[in-house]
Design a protein around this motif. Structure first.
Motif: not given
Lengths: 154, 154
Positions: A13, A16-17, A60, A63, A137-141, A143-145, A148, A152
Motif C-alpha cells: 500500500g 502504491l501511494k 466516477r 475519481f 493493479l486492476v485486481a487489487c482495486a 478487491a479493496v473496493a 470497502d 460501508t
DNA sequence: GAGCGTATGTCAGGCTGCTGACATGCAGCC
DNA sequence: GGCTGCATGTCAGCAGCCTGACATACGCTC
C-alpha cells in the motif's frame, strides 16, 4: 505469512501511494505548459475515448465527486474545449462532447502523458511485466473496493 | 510497441490511480472508528518504525508538504499521541516521539490497515506476485520521480 | 395514477492541503 | 570571521475538493 501489522518498508500500500504520488507530480509538470491540471486532463481523456459521457459518469471515471467535476466541466466549457446541450435529451444527464479544439488539446496532452508513462514503465523489464502490473493493479482495486463496500454497508 | 497516446482501458497510470483511490477510501473507512485520518495514520506509522523523525522528514514520507504535516503534528500532539521537545537539540529539526498512548493507538490502527491491505492482496495468486508487485511499484516510482526531476530542473 | 427509490445537476458552506514568504540554524567556501 | 547555500519550522493567503442539501427526472411497484 499473514502479517498483522503494517511495515512501511515492505507495505504494498505504501509503495502504491508512492508510485501514485510520483506519477501525479510528473503529470502535473508535463501538463502545466499546456495549461491543464490532472483532473482537467482526465476529463478530456475520458471524453476522447467515450464521447457523450455525463458529468456523473466522468466524475466516477476521474475519481472525484460530481461537484468537483462540475467545476472542471464549467472551466473547460468556457475555454471552448467541450460542449454540452442546453437541455437533457433524456433524464437529467447532459451528454458531453469534445469540440474540435478540445480534440486538438487532448491530442497534445495525451502524447505528453504517454511520454511520462513510458518513462515510468521503462523501469520494468518486458511488456509481459507491464501487462501483469496492469492486471494486478486492476485486481487489487476491485478487491479493496468491494471490501470497502462491505465495510460501508455493514 | 511504443504507444504515443494514452488509452484509458490499457493505461497502467490509470490503473495505478484507480488502485490508490480505492485503497485510500478503504483506509478512510477502516480508520474512521479510531478517529484517525489517513495522513494522521501515516504520521504515526512512520514514527513507529523510525522514532525521532523531524516534521520535514515525516512530510516527505507521507507525501505531503511540511505545512500540512505541521498541522497533523499539532493535532496529534494535542491529543497526546506524540511529543516533541520545546527546543531543537541540533539545528532546527525537532525530533518527534510517540507517547505510550500513541503507540497503543498506532497498534490498533496498524492492525486495521493491515487487514485492508491483506484483503487487497487477496486478489493476487502467490506471495511471489506480491513481492514482484511491490518491487515493480517502487521501481516505477523511482523512474517517474527522476524523470520529474529532470523536467523540473531543465 | 400515486408513491418510493435512485440517479443526475447544481448551489452553498467548510475543511484540507498547497503556494508563497520569512526567520532561524548549520555547513561549506572564500 | 563573513558570505552563500541549504534545510527546517512556522505563519498568512488561496485554490481545490468534499460534505450537505435541494430540485428534477426516470423506473418500478402497488
Amino acid at each position: 505469512m499473514q502479517p498483522d501489522r503494517v511495515h512501511v518498508e515492505s507495505s504494498v500500500g505504501y509503495a502504491l501511494k508512492q508510485a501514485a504520488a510520483a506519477l501525479r507530480g510528473a503529470m502535473d509538470t508535463a501538463l502545466r505548459p499546456l495549461g491543464l491540471t490532472v483532473p482537467q486532463y482526465a476529463c478530456l481523456e475520458l471524453l476522447g475515448s467515450s464521447p457523450g459521457l455525463s458529468a456523473a459518469e466522468l466524475a466516477r471515471g476521474a475519481f472525484v465527486t460530481r461537484q468537483s467535476m462540475h467545476a472542471v466541466l464549467t472551466g473547460l466549457e468556457q475555454r471552448g474545449l467541450l460542449a454540452r446541450p442546453p437541455a437533457a435529451p433524456r433524464g437529467r444527464a447532459l451528454p458531453t462532447q469534445l469540440t474540435e479544439r478540445g480534440v486538438a488539446v487532448l491530442d497534445e496532452a495525451s502524447r505528453a502523458v504517454a511520454r511520462v508513462e513510458q518513462r515510468m514503465l521503462g523501469a520494468l523489464a518486458s511488456t509481459d511485466d507491464v501487462a501483469r502490473l496492469h492486471r494486478d493493479l486492476v485486481a487489487c482495486a476491485e478487491a479493496v473496493a468491494s471490501a470497502d463496500d462491505v465495510a460501508t454497508r455493514g
